[in-house]
Motif scaffolding. Structure first.
Motif, short mmCIF file in Angstrom:
data_model
loop_
_atom_site.label_atom_id
_atom_site.label_comp_id
_atom_site.label_asym_id
_atom_site.label_seq_id
_atom_site.Cartn_x
_atom_site.Cartn_y
_atom_site.Cartn_z
N TYR A 99 0.85 -1.13 -0.03
CA TYR A 99 -0.07 0.04 -0.05
C TYR A 99 0.92 1.22 -0.02
CZ TYR A 99 -3.37 3.33 1.83
OH TYR A 99 -4.15 4.45 1.86
N GLU A 100 1.99 1.16 0.78
CA GLU A 100 2.78 2.19 1.00
C GLU A 100 3.46 2.69 -0.51
OE1 GLU A 100 5.50 1.61 4.32
OE2 GLU A 100 3.58 1.92 5.79
N ALA A 101 3.86 1.42 -0.91
CA ALA A 101 4.51 1.55 -2.57
C ALA A 101 3.52 2.12 -3.46
CB ALA A 101 4.90 0.00 -2.88
N LEU A 102 2.56 1.79 -3.45
CA LEU A 102 1.46 2.40 -4.25
C LEU A 102 1.11 3.79 -3.91
CD1 LEU A 102 -0.91 2.20 -6.47
CD2 LEU A 102 -2.29 1.59 -4.71
N GLY A 103 1.27 4.15 -2.63
CA GLY A 103 1.10 5.59 -2.41
C GLY A 103 2.44 6.43 -2.73
N GLU A 104 3.59 5.94 -2.80
CA GLU A 104 4.54 6.95 -3.45
C GLU A 104 4.30 7.21 -4.93
OE1 GLU A 104 7.12 8.19 -1.78
OE2 GLU A 104 6.16 7.25 -0.23
N ILE A 105 3.75 6.07 -5.47
CA ILE A 105 3.44 6.03 -7.02
C ILE A 105 2.17 7.20 -7.40
CG2 ILE A 105 2.52 4.97 -9.12
CD1 ILE A 105 3.86 2.54 -8.15
N ILE A 106 1.28 7.19 -6.16
CA ILE A 106 0.26 8.19 -6.39
C ILE A 106 0.77 9.72 -6.05
CG2 ILE A 106 -1.86 9.12 -5.04
CD1 ILE A 106 -2.39 6.47 -6.62
N THR A 107 1.87 9.63 -5.27
CA THR A 107 2.27 11.01 -4.92
C THR A 107 3.13 11.73 -6.26
OG1 THR A 107 2.96 10.62 -2.77
CG2 THR A 107 4.34 12.07 -3.92
N LYS A 108 3.63 10.73 -6.82
CA LYS A 108 4.24 11.04 -8.28
C LYS A 108 3.23 11.77 -9.32
CE LYS A 108 8.46 8.58 -7.48
NZ LYS A 108 9.43 7.53 -7.92
N TYR A 109 2.32 10.65 -9.13
CA TYR A 109 1.24 10.91 -10.33
C TYR A 109 0.56 12.21 -9.92
CZ TYR A 109 -3.21 10.03 -12.71
OH TYR A 109 -4.27 9.89 -13.84
N VAL A 110 0.01 12.61 -8.81
CA VAL A 110 -0.55 13.90 -8.61
C VAL A 110 0.45 15.08 -8.78
CG1 VAL A 110 -1.17 15.47 -6.59
CG2 VAL A 110 -1.79 13.01 -6.75
N TYR A 111 1.89 14.89 -8.66
CA TYR A 111 2.85 16.04 -9.16
C TYR A 111 2.45 16.27 -10.47
CZ TYR A 111 5.36 15.42 -4.60
OH TYR A 111 5.82 15.62 -3.17
N GLU A 112 2.36 15.05 -11.21
CA GLU A 112 2.44 15.40 -12.81
C GLU A 112 0.97 16.17 -13.16
OE1 GLU A 112 2.76 11.42 -14.35
OE2 GLU A 112 4.64 10.96 -13.88
N LEU A 113 0.13 15.81 -12.27
CA LEU A 113 -1.32 16.40 -12.53
C LEU A 113 -1.20 17.85 -12.15
CD1 LEU A 113 -3.77 13.89 -11.16
CD2 LEU A 113 -3.35 14.28 -13.61
N LEU A 114 -0.45 18.24 -11.29
CA LEU A 114 -0.27 19.59 -11.02
C LEU A 114 0.54 20.42 -12.02
CD1 LEU A 114 0.85 19.70 -6.96
CD2 LEU A 114 -1.27 19.83 -8.24
N GLU A 115 1.37 19.67 -12.43
CA GLU A 115 2.01 20.36 -13.75
C GLU A 115 1.50 20.41 -15.02
OE1 GLU A 115 6.77 20.31 -13.09
OE2 GLU A 115 6.13 18.17 -12.78
N LYS A 116 0.96 19.17 -15.53
CA LYS A 116 0.33 19.05 -16.73
C LYS A 116 -1.11 19.43 -16.86
CE LYS A 116 3.35 15.18 -17.88
NZ LYS A 116 3.31 13.69 -18.36
N ASP A 117 -1.87 19.17 -15.84
CA ASP A 117 -3.56 19.56 -15.84
C ASP A 117 -3.53 20.82 -15.04
OD1 ASP A 117 -6.10 18.80 -16.24
OD2 ASP A 117 -6.51 17.88 -14.56
N CYS A 118 -3.02 21.22 -14.00
CA CYS A 118 -3.29 22.58 -13.48
C CYS A 118 -2.09 23.54 -13.87
CB CYS A 118 -2.90 22.46 -11.71
SG CYS A 118 -4.26 21.15 -11.31
N LYS A 119 -1.19 23.23 -14.75
CA LYS A 119 -0.30 24.22 -15.21
C LYS A 119 0.46 24.99 -14.25
CE LYS A 119 -2.16 23.22 -19.22
NZ LYS A 119 -1.65 22.28 -20.21
N LEU A 120 0.93 24.13 -13.33
CA LEU A 120 1.60 24.76 -12.10
C LEU A 120 3.00 24.51 -12.50
CD1 LEU A 120 -0.17 24.18 -8.94
CD2 LEU A 120 -0.56 26.09 -10.46
N LYS A 121 3.97 25.47 -11.82
CA LYS A 121 5.38 25.24 -12.19
C LYS A 121 5.99 24.78 -11.06
CE LYS A 121 7.65 28.99 -12.60
NZ LYS A 121 8.19 30.30 -12.71
#
Length: 376
Positions: free
Chosen positions: A98-120
């Motif tokens: 579960y924790e390993a999946l959580g680390e992947i989720i963290t990186k996935y959200v980072y990608e959304l912040l940059e690509k979907d929300c256009k944050l720097k």
């Protein structure tokens, strides 16, 4: 041998010891021998041999999961939600998975912040040396230039990182309820600049060596007494974490030390520039955090805490702490308070901003009249 069998062995040994301790000298001698046997049994080693390797995929695809069009995490083949107990009687292995999946989720959200929300993504400190520990935050293009308003999003304590409210909600519910993305998008629609902070990354852990023994200090200009309290808090938390980690992950054998990321305290700037603060089921305590009278007064005037409650949304909730007003978030689930209170929080910000602008206009008008009177 399964963990349950190991537990049974220990239980049997302890029962035998209890029975022997009730007897005479011969039994006590046997008890001593049994204690010696127990002292030579390495439970950690038994567990290492028992459980599968703690090796997990490093992508969602590897886990055979993906987010659907509704932002829900589903199994690629079956369409079912995430299953925690993938292997029976292996709670620690399931937890590490579960924790390993959580680390992947963290990186996935980072990608959304940059690509979907256009944050720097911006590294901190901005003047860090190459070898200095660093953190990072996310900012909209106009975060430092927006002339009207800026929203700063700060997640709670624990395993969550920038852009997240609750990992459990992201995995078991959806991205809307578990991430800050709905706040970010609405804020941008309403003309806010946006900064997403990452306060759970205030230090990094490195393997302990003799040359790193002096690196417990964060290198900031904070008073020595405050740094000592911070070190004490870290060490106490680490002691509890290590005790639990010994059960969860006996394969971890390295001793770690913290390297703090430089931080700056700007109480006066915050109180002068911040118009309103919305808290969601915050567990802060003004007494434990040594908040002075001026801070408590500022919080009462500028903050509001949406807390978990069975009452309807925005219903006033009594508090024994003299910090800030509390109202119901419209849910009894702590992790859902940020999601459920979103419309009320934006209304709170709008009203606070209008009130501040009105008071500033009134002050400017009074100043203008005074200047004209003096000129006459």
């Amino acid at each position: 041998m399964s963990i349950s069998i190991i537990s049974l062995i220990w239980l049997t040994l302890w029962i035998n010891m209890a029975q022997l301790q009730q007897g005479g000298p011969d039994e006590k001698e046997k008890t001593t021998a049994l204690k010696d046997l127990l002292s030579r049994i390495d439970l950690d080693e038994l567990m290492k041999k028992d459980e599968p390797p703690l090796e997990f995929p490093d992508t969602l695809e590897g886990f055979e999961y993906a987010f659907n069009e509704k932002g829900q995490l589903r199994h690629i083949a079956t369409g079912e939600p995430f299953v925690f107990n993938a292997r029976e009687d292996l709670h620690r292995w399931n937890q590490k998975r579960y924790e390993a999946l959580g680390e992947i989720i963290t990186k996935y959200v980072y990608e959304l912040l940059e690509k979907d929300c256009k944050l720097k993504k911006v590294s901190l400190p901005v003047d860090a040396t190459e070898s200095e520990p660093k953190n990072f935050i996310f900012m909209s293009e106009d975060a430092m230039t927006n002339p009207d308003k800026l929203m700063i999003l700060i997640h709670g304590s624990g395993v969550v990182r920038a852009g997240q409210w609750a990992r459990r909600l992201i995995i078991n519910e959806d991205l809307d309820s578990g991430t800050q993305i709905p706040y970010i998008k609405r804020a941008m629609d309403e003309g806010y600049g946006v900064i997403v902070l990452n306060p759970n990354e205030n230090y990094i852990e490195v393997e302990k060596t003799k040359s790193q023994m002096h690196l417990y200090s964060d290198g900031s200009d904070e008073p020595a007494e405050k740094r000592e309290r911070k070190d004490k808090t870290f060490k106490e938390a680490k002691k509890r974490r290590d005790f639990y980690e010994k059960y969860r992950n006996p394969q971890k054998e390295k001793e770690m030390v913290p390297l703090y990321i430089r931080m700056i305290q700007r109480e006066a700037d915050v109180k002068n520039k911040v118009t309103a603060v919305a808290l969601t089921d915050s567990v802060h305590n003004v007494w434990h955090q040594e908040a002075g009278k001026t801070i408590r007064e500022w919080m009462r005037e500028n903050c509001c805490n949406w807390v978990s409650s069975s009452e309807p949304l925005d219903t006033s909730v009594e508090s024994m702490l003299p910090d800030c007003p509390r109202v119901s978030a419209g849910t009894e689930r702590h992790e859902l308070t940020s999601w459920k209170s979103l419309p009320s929080i934006f209304k709170f910000f709008t009203e606070a901003s209008e009130a501040k602008n009105s008071s500033l206009k009134a002050a400017l008008t009074r100043r203008s009249h005074r200047i004209k009177h003096e000129e006459i």
